[in-house]
Design a protein around this motif. Structure first.
Motif, PDB file in Angstrom:
ATOM      1  N   LYS A 108     -14.097  80.787 -33.649  1.00 50.30           N
ATOM      2  CA  LYS A 108     -12.687  81.063 -33.374  1.00 50.30           C
ATOM      3  C   LYS A 108     -11.955  79.781 -32.974  1.00 50.30           C
ATOM      4  CE  LYS A 108      -9.689  83.712 -30.327  1.00 50.30           C
ATOM      5  NZ  LYS A 108      -9.644  84.623 -29.182  1.00 50.30           N
ATOM      6  N   MET A 109     -12.551  78.979 -32.095  1.00 52.65           N
ATOM      7  CA  MET A 109     -11.916  77.736 -31.650  1.00 52.65           C
ATOM      8  C   MET A 109     -11.789  76.737 -32.803  1.00 52.65           C
ATOM      9  SD  MET A 109     -11.003  78.030 -28.522  1.00 52.65           S
ATOM     10  CE  MET A 109     -10.629  79.737 -28.841  1.00 52.65           C
ATOM     11  N   ASN A 110     -12.800  76.692 -33.665  1.00 51.16           N
ATOM     12  CA  ASN A 110     -12.719  75.810 -34.836  1.00 51.16           C
ATOM     13  C   ASN A 110     -11.603  76.251 -35.776  1.00 51.16           C
ATOM     14  OD1 ASN A 110     -14.760  74.086 -34.046  1.00 51.16           O
ATOM     15  ND2 ASN A 110     -16.340  75.178 -35.178  1.00 51.16           N
ATOM     16  N   ALA A 111     -11.432  77.550 -35.951  1.00 47.18           N
ATOM     17  CA  ALA A 111     -10.348  78.055 -36.804  1.00 47.18           C
ATOM     18  C   ALA A 111      -8.990  77.664 -36.232  1.00 47.18           C
ATOM     19  CB  ALA A 111     -10.448  79.576 -36.952  1.00 47.18           C
ATOM     20  N   ILE A 112      -8.845  77.774 -34.920  1.00 44.82           N
ATOM     21  CA  ILE A 112      -7.587  77.388 -34.280  1.00 44.82           C
ATOM     22  C   ILE A 112      -7.334  75.896 -34.469  1.00 44.82           C
ATOM     23  CG2 ILE A 112      -6.458  77.097 -32.023  1.00 44.82           C
ATOM     24  CD1 ILE A 112      -7.828  79.788 -31.229  1.00 44.82           C
ATOM     25  N   THR A 113      -8.372  75.085 -34.321  1.00 44.51           N
ATOM     26  CA  THR A 113      -8.240  73.637 -34.504  1.00 44.51           C
ATOM     27  C   THR A 113      -7.825  73.305 -35.932  1.00 44.51           C
ATOM     28  OG1 THR A 113      -9.879  73.217 -32.788  1.00 44.51           O
ATOM     29  CG2 THR A 113      -9.456  71.429 -34.360  1.00 44.51           C
ATOM     30  N   GLU A 114      -8.472  73.939 -36.903  1.00 49.64           N
ATOM     31  CA  GLU A 114      -8.127  73.694 -38.310  1.00 49.64           C
ATOM     32  C   GLU A 114      -6.684  74.115 -38.576  1.00 49.64           C
ATOM     33  OE1 GLU A 114     -10.012  72.264 -40.596  1.00 49.64           O
ATOM     34  OE2 GLU A 114     -12.051  72.439 -39.870  1.00 49.64           O
ATOM     35  N   TRP A 115      -6.262  75.232 -37.999  1.00 53.42           N
ATOM     36  CA  TRP A 115      -4.919  75.746 -38.239  1.00 53.42           C
ATOM     37  C   TRP A 115      -3.858  74.851 -37.608  1.00 53.42           C
ATOM     38  CZ3 TRP A 115      -3.758  79.150 -41.766  1.00 53.42           C
ATOM     39  CH2 TRP A 115      -2.485  79.719 -41.781  1.00 53.42           C
ATOM     40  N   SER A 116      -4.221  74.090 -36.590  1.00 51.14           N
ATOM     41  CA  SER A 116      -3.240  73.273 -35.866  1.00 51.14           C
ATOM     42  C   SER A 116      -2.974  71.922 -36.535  1.00 51.14           C
ATOM     43  CB  SER A 116      -3.699  73.061 -34.427  1.00 51.14           C
ATOM     44  OG  SER A 116      -4.859  72.258 -34.386  1.00 51.14           O
ATOM     45  N   ALA A 117      -3.358  71.759 -37.774  1.00 52.16           N
ATOM     46  CA  ALA A 117      -3.143  70.495 -38.489  1.00 52.16           C
ATOM     47  C   ALA A 117      -1.678  70.255 -38.842  1.00 52.16           C
ATOM     48  CB  ALA A 117      -3.995  70.463 -39.762  1.00 52.16           C
ATOM     49  N   GLU A 157      -6.282  71.709 -47.509  1.00 51.47           N
ATOM     50  CA  GLU A 157      -7.712  71.948 -47.271  1.00 51.47           C
ATOM     51  C   GLU A 157      -7.962  72.427 -45.841  1.00 51.47           C
ATOM     52  OE1 GLU A 157     -10.284  71.962 -49.373  1.00 51.47           O
ATOM     53  OE2 GLU A 157      -8.933  71.504 -51.036  1.00 51.47           O
ATOM     54  N   GLU A 158      -7.282  71.850 -44.878  1.00 48.93           N
ATOM     55  CA  GLU A 158      -7.452  72.275 -43.488  1.00 48.93           C
ATOM     56  C   GLU A 158      -7.054  73.739 -43.323  1.00 48.93           C
ATOM     57  OE1 GLU A 158      -8.930  70.279 -40.952  1.00 48.93           O
ATOM     58  OE2 GLU A 158      -9.355  69.316 -42.864  1.00 48.93           O
ATOM     59  N   GLN A 159      -5.991  74.155 -43.966  1.00 51.46           N
ATOM     60  CA  GLN A 159      -5.556  75.545 -43.887  1.00 51.46           C
ATOM     61  C   GLN A 159      -6.575  76.473 -44.531  1.00 51.46           C
ATOM     62  OE1 GLN A 159      -2.600  76.250 -41.969  1.00 51.46           O
ATOM     63  NE2 GLN A 159      -3.396  74.224 -41.596  1.00 51.46           N
ATOM     64  N   LYS A 160      -7.173  76.047 -45.646  1.00 49.13           N
ATOM     65  CA  LYS A 160      -8.208  76.858 -46.286  1.00 49.13           C
ATOM     66  C   LYS A 160      -9.404  77.020 -45.361  1.00 49.13           C
ATOM     67  CE  LYS A 160      -9.502  75.766 -50.366  1.00 49.13           C
ATOM     68  NZ  LYS A 160      -9.783  75.144 -51.661  1.00 49.13           N
ATOM     69  N   HIS A 161      -9.796  75.945 -44.672  1.00 42.78           N
ATOM     70  CA  HIS A 161     -10.930  76.032 -43.740  1.00 42.78           C
ATOM     71  C   HIS A 161     -10.639  77.093 -42.679  1.00 42.78           C
ATOM     72  CE1 HIS A 161     -11.815  71.499 -44.582  1.00 42.78           C
ATOM     73  NE2 HIS A 161     -12.223  72.275 -45.564  1.00 42.78           N
ATOM     74  N   ALA A 162      -9.450  77.043 -42.110  1.00 47.98           N
ATOM     75  CA  ALA A 162      -9.086  78.005 -41.067  1.00 47.98           C
ATOM     76  C   ALA A 162      -9.143  79.432 -41.599  1.00 47.98           C
ATOM     77  CB  ALA A 162      -7.696  77.690 -40.526  1.00 47.98           C
ATOM     78  N   LEU A 163      -8.615  79.646 -42.794  1.00 49.88           N
ATOM     79  CA  LEU A 163      -8.594  80.995 -43.362  1.00 49.88           C
ATOM     80  C   LEU A 163      -9.999  81.523 -43.625  1.00 49.88           C
ATOM     81  CD1 LEU A 163      -5.546  80.632 -45.753  1.00 49.88           C
ATOM     82  CD2 LEU A 163      -5.638  81.901 -43.597  1.00 49.88           C
ATOM     83  N   VAL A 164     -10.899  80.644 -44.062  1.00 46.30           N
ATOM     84  CA  VAL A 164     -12.285  81.061 -44.308  1.00 46.30           C
ATOM     85  C   VAL A 164     -12.957  81.443 -42.993  1.00 46.30           C
ATOM     86  CG1 VAL A 164     -14.567  80.226 -45.015  1.00 46.30           C
ATOM     87  CG2 VAL A 164     -12.576  79.798 -46.460  1.00 46.30           C
ATOM     88  N   GLU A 193     -11.582  84.768 -41.811  1.00 44.28           N
ATOM     89  CA  GLU A 193     -12.126  85.860 -42.626  1.00 44.28           C
ATOM     90  C   GLU A 193     -13.574  86.155 -42.246  1.00 44.28           C
ATOM     91  OE1 GLU A 193     -12.400  88.926 -45.478  1.00 44.28           O
ATOM     92  OE2 GLU A 193     -10.717  87.993 -44.444  1.00 44.28           O
ATOM     93  N   TYR A 194     -14.353  85.118 -41.981  1.00 50.98           N
ATOM     94  CA  TYR A 194     -15.739  85.297 -41.555  1.00 50.98           C
ATOM     95  C   TYR A 194     -15.786  86.130 -40.275  1.00 50.98           C
ATOM     96  CZ  TYR A 194     -20.482  84.232 -40.090  1.00 50.98           C
ATOM     97  OH  TYR A 194     -21.787  84.340 -39.688  1.00 50.98           O
ATOM     98  N   LEU A 195     -14.952  85.772 -39.303  1.00 49.61           N
ATOM     99  CA  LEU A 195     -14.914  86.540 -38.056  1.00 49.61           C
ATOM    100  C   LEU A 195     -14.420  87.963 -38.291  1.00 49.61           C
ATOM    101  CD1 LEU A 195     -13.606  84.010 -35.404  1.00 49.61           C
ATOM    102  CD2 LEU A 195     -15.918  84.939 -35.651  1.00 49.61           C
ATOM    103  N   ARG A 196     -13.429  88.122 -39.145  1.00 50.09           N
ATOM    104  CA  ARG A 196     -12.904  89.460 -39.415  1.00 50.09           C
ATOM    105  C   ARG A 196     -14.002  90.369 -39.960  1.00 50.09           C
ATOM    106  NH1 ARG A 196     -11.522  92.753 -43.152  1.00 50.09           N
ATOM    107  NH2 ARG A 196     -11.974  91.367 -44.874  1.00 50.09           N
TER     108      ARG A 196
END
Length: 95
Positions: free
Chosen positions: A18-27, A54-61, A64-67
């Protein structure tokens, strides 16, 4: 590709994802800053645009994994517990 076993995903791992997704999304703020400061460098601007995408795609993946495997990472996973006096399983906690 191997199968995912959600039961093996610990609460700590889910929180880290979750924290990694937030970090990726904050680009976005960094991308805006780099584009603003380098607006005359078309090669760099093109690179930053691809990097941001690419950073946004990482966050979305990750999201989705967590979902799929941990619908609500704020809630710790609780396992079924056996009563000491019987073999009846207690239901999972529903906070």
């Amino acid at each position: 590709m191997g199968r995912v076993h959600p039961a093996k995903l610990s609460d700590e791992q889910a929180q880290t994802i979750k924290m990694n997704a937030i970090t990726e999304w904050s680009a976005l703020p960094a991308t805006e800053m780099f584009l603003r400061d380098n607006m005359h460098d078309s090669d760099f601007s093109a690179f930053m645009s691809v990097w941001f995408y690419e950073e946004q795609k990482h966050a979305l993946v990750l999201i989705e994994y967590l979902r799929r495997h941990r619908p609500d990472p704020r809630r710790p996973r609780t396992s079924s517990t056996r009563c000491a006096s019987s073999s009846t399983r207690l239901p999972r906690s529903r906070r």
